[in-house]
Design an enzyme around this catalytic site. Structure first.
Site, PDB file in Angstrom:
ATOM      1  N   LYS A  35      14.696 -46.001  36.575  1.00  0.00           N
ATOM      2  CA  LYS A  35      14.215 -47.307  36.134  1.00  0.00           C
ATOM      3  C   LYS A  35      15.012 -47.773  34.927  1.00  0.00           C
ATOM      4  O   LYS A  35      14.928 -47.179  33.859  1.00  0.00           O
ATOM      5  CB  LYS A  35      12.728 -47.276  35.761  1.00  0.00           C
ATOM      6  CG  LYS A  35      12.192 -48.708  35.586  1.00  0.00           C
ATOM      7  CD  LYS A  35      10.926 -48.804  34.790  1.00  0.00           C
ATOM      8  CE  LYS A  35      11.137 -48.882  33.309  1.00  0.00           C
ATOM      9  NZ  LYS A  35      11.628 -50.178  32.813  1.00  0.00           N
ATOM     10  N   GLY A  92      14.884 -43.182  24.983  1.00  0.00           N
ATOM     11  CA  GLY A  92      14.217 -44.343  24.408  1.00  0.00           C
ATOM     12  C   GLY A  92      13.566 -43.978  23.091  1.00  0.00           C
ATOM     13  O   GLY A  92      14.018 -43.065  22.403  1.00  0.00           O
ATOM     14  N   SER A  93      12.483 -44.668  22.775  1.00  0.00           N
ATOM     15  CA  SER A  93      11.874 -44.479  21.453  1.00  0.00           C
ATOM     16  C   SER A  93      11.067 -43.185  21.385  1.00  0.00           C
ATOM     17  O   SER A  93      10.583 -42.670  22.399  1.00  0.00           O
ATOM     18  CB  SER A  93      10.955 -45.657  21.137  1.00  0.00           C
ATOM     19  OG  SER A  93       9.781 -45.568  21.920  1.00  0.00           O
ATOM     20  N   THR A  94      10.906 -42.671  20.168  1.00  0.00           N
ATOM     21  CA  THR A  94      10.107 -41.459  19.976  1.00  0.00           C
ATOM     22  C   THR A  94       8.652 -41.707  20.354  1.00  0.00           C
ATOM     23  O   THR A  94       7.994 -40.825  20.917  1.00  0.00           O
ATOM     24  CB  THR A  94      10.242 -40.985  18.520  1.00  0.00           C
ATOM     25  OG1 THR A  94      11.619 -40.620  18.306  1.00  0.00           O
ATOM     26  CG2 THR A  94       9.369 -39.773  18.239  1.00  0.00           C
ATOM     27  N   GLY A 134       8.433 -41.385  23.964  1.00  0.00           N
ATOM     28  CA  GLY A 134       8.683 -39.975  24.258  1.00  0.00           C
ATOM     29  C   GLY A 134       7.422 -39.137  24.120  1.00  0.00           C
ATOM     30  O   GLY A 134       7.133 -38.268  24.948  1.00  0.00           O
ATOM     31  N   GLU A 182      15.528 -37.924  25.069  1.00  0.00           N
ATOM     32  CA  GLU A 182      16.545 -38.284  24.081  1.00  0.00           C
ATOM     33  C   GLU A 182      15.995 -39.489  23.346  1.00  0.00           C
ATOM     34  O   GLU A 182      15.910 -40.580  23.904  1.00  0.00           O
ATOM     35  CB  GLU A 182      17.871 -38.577  24.787  1.00  0.00           C
ATOM     36  CG  GLU A 182      19.075 -38.401  23.877  1.00  0.00           C
ATOM     37  CD  GLU A 182      19.407 -39.679  23.163  1.00  0.00           C
ATOM     38  OE1 GLU A 182      18.844 -39.882  22.064  1.00  0.00           O
ATOM     39  OE2 GLU A 182      20.192 -40.463  23.694  1.00  0.00           O
ATOM     40  N   CYS A 234      20.920 -44.894  19.131  1.00  0.00           N
ATOM     41  CA  CYS A 234      19.950 -43.933  18.609  1.00  0.00           C
ATOM     42  C   CYS A 234      20.587 -43.000  17.592  1.00  0.00           C
ATOM     43  O   CYS A 234      19.929 -42.520  16.680  1.00  0.00           O
ATOM     44  CB  CYS A 234      19.333 -43.149  19.754  1.00  0.00           C
ATOM     45  SG  CYS A 234      20.541 -42.637  20.972  1.00  0.00           S
ATOM     46  N   GLU A 269      13.424 -45.906  12.099  1.00  0.00           N
ATOM     47  CA  GLU A 269      14.586 -46.357  12.849  1.00  0.00           C
ATOM     48  C   GLU A 269      14.524 -47.874  12.993  1.00  0.00           C
ATOM     49  O   GLU A 269      13.561 -48.410  13.539  1.00  0.00           O
ATOM     50  CB  GLU A 269      14.587 -45.705  14.236  1.00  0.00           C
ATOM     51  CG  GLU A 269      15.820 -46.024  15.038  1.00  0.00           C
ATOM     52  CD  GLU A 269      15.853 -45.280  16.369  1.00  0.00           C
ATOM     53  OE1 GLU A 269      14.798 -45.152  17.017  1.00  0.00           O
ATOM     54  OE2 GLU A 269      16.949 -44.827  16.748  1.00  0.00           O
TER      55      GLU A 269
END
Lengths: 476, 283
Positions: free
Chosen positions: A180, A232-234, A237, A254, A288, A385
């Site tokens: 996706k 993507g973002s933490t 995640g 990641e 990132c 971030e």
């Protein structure tokens, strides 16, 4: 400063369909549940995209499972490799078209898509093509096995490159995939579907399903998925790690980063300035592993910031399709608002904002390359971030202080060291809690080199032999 | 009726196609004894010229990126696939095997180039190492090509054995001087036409046709040859003794299988040198 005449790349190198369905079992479905995807530099609508439902996800996973059981797992590695070589070659052949498509849909400069993103994509497929018949050497002993169906969810900052990082090792290892792309940047993934057709890749080996976060969530949660790979973002995640808890699904993540770029007083300063600029302004800072915290040795702070500002004044911000552009458009309105809010908070907490006075286009989403000085480690702009062209500046006196400050973050994706002293580089590299450490360079990527984070920047590696391990289990 | 235009089979040295400086050729007949071609019969001087060309090309080829070398080896596979009919015809003419057997040999040769292409950028990831020495040192071992490799190609193989002798040497950055099978030389020369159109720099592969018995000793004793592959040698023990004088790396006959669509990592590593680098760590 030099004046540059416009040097636009030709828009006619790519044409999009009016609307796209999902790519499932080797065919495009009928477009449905449509949303618009735009060019963030102009807000022009490029195409209408299908927002995938649970039913679409299920159809894609079924197609991937079928292809895995009936075709892909039965092919010898050498034949899987030849499909990947075909894909690599077609990407090379259609490189300029893909670069233009990526720039239009993402907003990043054509200079980057043409010279970095797309060549890296081709190299990634070429590299993993060569692994497909050499899995016995991956490090898991003889005869390692694929997991089965891999669910892969990727971000918008390097759309096709992230696809390559996910799809190439997965297929080489013998998995089939459902991928996706991000909701705002689906177009190169959909062109990739066409490339799979040109390569005559067996139906269902690669399935592409478009949509928003809910589509991705449905994919990750699908019970017949064996492996989840997310970039993507933490925050997302964490949600994924919780969603798969207790299942047999293998996971690699990641996630975000807040890399320190450490400049010592003996560094070659002009070279370091270029590296810092590249580290934070490459891809509008939508990286990132961006070097978003500059740690400069106190004794050279003034001189270094002067050089840095002078260099920032030369950066050309504007039309991403112009071959001279250094900094393109922010990928979305939402991201622009997020950057803006964080920068305001940084200023409210005592930071001093500086940006060159460049003219910005009227339409689209833009943010000037920016510096925030006077930042302390507790400030928001030193911790969170920003994912934009904003550099937070701090100082240090000793190597030990540099290490402490660099490691003072929940993230651990990357770090940079600038010094002429080799022994110091290697000692610092040992001490920095980061998955990638660049010395006297920054933002280097290569298919042979593993990439990924420590701590809350995620787990698992992409690239190199290590990147293969995420898609294999030891055989016997 | 139109008369066909025949090909002159020449040597391949430094990217060019010269005749033997000796002016010699030997007559090659097909499996039924019918004339096929007058093949160049390379001399000692041709072998020495080929070593000079291989040496001149070696540092450039070794310093090309592994990615670049891998793409060139893959390009060789592409070119070979495109000219498969020619190889099938030559193999059949020389050996008399069936079409399916000749095609299978060409298949294996193509696939072996692909297999080797994939190794170029993986050798060090698999066979290199970071060594955890006890002191405060960074210590890393990598593999580098040996240099110029002389190859006495298998006498009993028209194509696949030849490919499985050349590819493991050049994939890592060696350059080679090859003495083709004396009895089956046509596909060796046609292979050089593939190499010449695959972006492989001139001098990386140099092909001599003629007698391995005559040329082999000159290559085994040559001061500027770093390794010798004795697969197709007539008197391998004598050559190995001769090669010992310059401490050449020697690949003895039958060390590696050369008939398959894949080679052997050990074969690749047999033509490489391990280099270990130390560097102190400390503020």
């Amino acid at each position: 400063m030099f004046e540059y005449s416009p040097a636009p790349e030709s828009r006619s190198l790519v044409s999009f369909e009016t609307s796209y369905g999902h790519f499932i079992g080797g065919k495009f479905t009928k477009p449905s549940n449509l949303y618009k995807t735009i060019n963030p530099a102009t807000e022009e609508v490029l195409a209408e995209i299908s927002h995938g439902t649970d039913k679409d996800v299920d159809a894609a996973v079924k197609a991937a499972r079928h292809a895995y059981e009936k075709v892909w797992s039965k092919l010898p590695g050498s034949e899987r490799g030849k499909y990947l070589y075909r894909i690599a070659r077609i990407i090379q052949e259609r490189g300029r078209e893909l670069a233009v498509a990526e720039t239009l849909n993402n907003g990043k400069p054509i200079k980057e898509t043409r010279d970095f993103d797309i060549p890296t994509v081709a190299a990634w497929f070429f590299y993993y093509a060569g692994w497909a018949d050499k899995l016995d050497y991956a490090g898991l002993g003889a005869n390692p096995k694929a997991h089965g169906v891999a669910a892969q969810v990727i971000p918008w900052n390097f759309p096709l490159m992230m696809l390559a990082w996910k799809v190439a090792p997965a297929l080489a290892a013998g998995n089939t995939v459902v991928l996706k792309p991000a909701e705002s940047t689906p177009l190169t993934a959909l062109l990739f579907a066409d490339i799979c057709q040109q390569a005559e890749l067996p139906e269902g080996v690669v399935n592409i399903i478009t949509g928003y976060g809910d589509t991705g969530a449905a994919l990750v949660k699908h019970p017949d998925v064996n492996k989840v790979a997310f970039t993507g973002s933490t925050d997302v995640g964490r949600v994924i790690a919780k969603a798969v808890a207790g299942s047999d699904k293998k996971v690699t993540l990641e996630l975000g980063g807040k890399a320190a770029n450490i400049v010592f007083d003996d560094a070659p300063l002009d070279q370091a300035v270029e590296g810092i600029i590249n580290g934070i302004f490459f891809n509008q800072g939508h990286v990132c592993c961006a070097g978003s915290r500059l740690l400069v040795q106190e004794s050279i702070q003034d001189e270094f910031l002067k050089k840095l500002k002078r260099r920032m004044e030369q950066l050309r911000v504007g039309d991403p399709m112009d071959k001279n552009t250094d900094i393109g458009a922010i990928n979305s309105k939402a991201q622009l608002e997020k950057i803006d809010a964080l920068v305001r908070q940084g200023v409210a907490e005592g930071g001093e904002l500086w940006a060159p006075q460049c003219e910005l286009p009227r339409n689209g989403f833009w943010f000037r390359p920016s510096l925030i000085t006077g930042v302390s480690p507790a400030n928001t702009v030193a911790r969170e971030e920003i994912f934009g062209p904003v550099l937070s500046v701090m100082t240090f006196r000793t190597p030990a202080e540099a290490v402490t400050k660099a490691n003072n973050t929940p993230f651990g994706l990357s770090a940079g060291i600038w010094t002429e002293k080799g022994s110091r580089i290697l000692k610092l590299a040992d001490q920095l809690n980061a998955g990638v450490v660049w010395a006297n360079t920054f933002n280097q990527f290569d298919p042979t080199s593993p990439f990924g984070g420590f701590k809350e920047s995620g787990y698992g590696r992409e690239g190199g032999r290590h990147g293969l391990l995420a898609y294999l289990k030891g055989g016997n | 009726m139109r008369l066909d235009v025949r090909k002159t089979y020449k040597l391949f040295i430094g990217g060019k196609f010269p005749r033997s400086e000796s002016g010699r050729t030997y007559e090659l007949n097909d499996h039924q004894g019918k004339f096929l071609a007058n093949v160049a019969q390379a001399s000692r001087k041709d072998a020495r010229d080929a070593v000079v060309a291989a040496r001149a090309a070696q540092s450039g080829w070794a310093s090309a990126s592994a990615y670049n070398r891998g793409q060139i080896l893959y390009r060789i596979a592409e070119m070979l696939e495109a000219r498969r009919e020619q190889f099938v015809a030559e193999i059949r003419a020389m050996t008399g095997v069936s079409s399916s057997k000749a095609n299978a040999e060409v298949d294996a040769a193509i696939d072996s180039w692909v297999w080797h292409a994939g190794w170029s950028d993986k050798i060090d990831s698999v066979a290199g190492s970071m060594n955890p020495v006890a002191g405060p040192y960074f210590n890393i071992s990598t593999n580098q090509p040996t240099g110029v490799v002389a190859i006495l190609a298998p006498q009993d193989s028209a194509l696949v054995g030849l490919v499985n002798s050349i590819a493991p040497a050049i994939v890592s950055g060696n350059t080679v001087v090859v003495v083709a099978s004396e009895g089956l030389p046509l596909s060796a020369i046609t292979l050089t036409e593939v190499l010449a159109t695959s972006d492989l720099p001139g001098g990386v592969v140099n092909m001599l046709t003629g007698s391995a018995k005559e040329i082999g000793p000159w290559l085994a004793s040559h001061q500027d040859v770093n390794a010798i592959d004795l697969e197709g040698a007539h008197s391998p023990v004598e050559l190995e003794i001769s090669a010992a004088e310059t401490i050449k790396r020697v690949i003895r006959a039958n060390s590696f299988s050369r008939g398959d669509s894949r080679g052997s990592l050990q074969h690749i590593l047999a033509l490489m040198e391990v280099k270990t680098v130390w560097h102190p760590k400390g503020h």
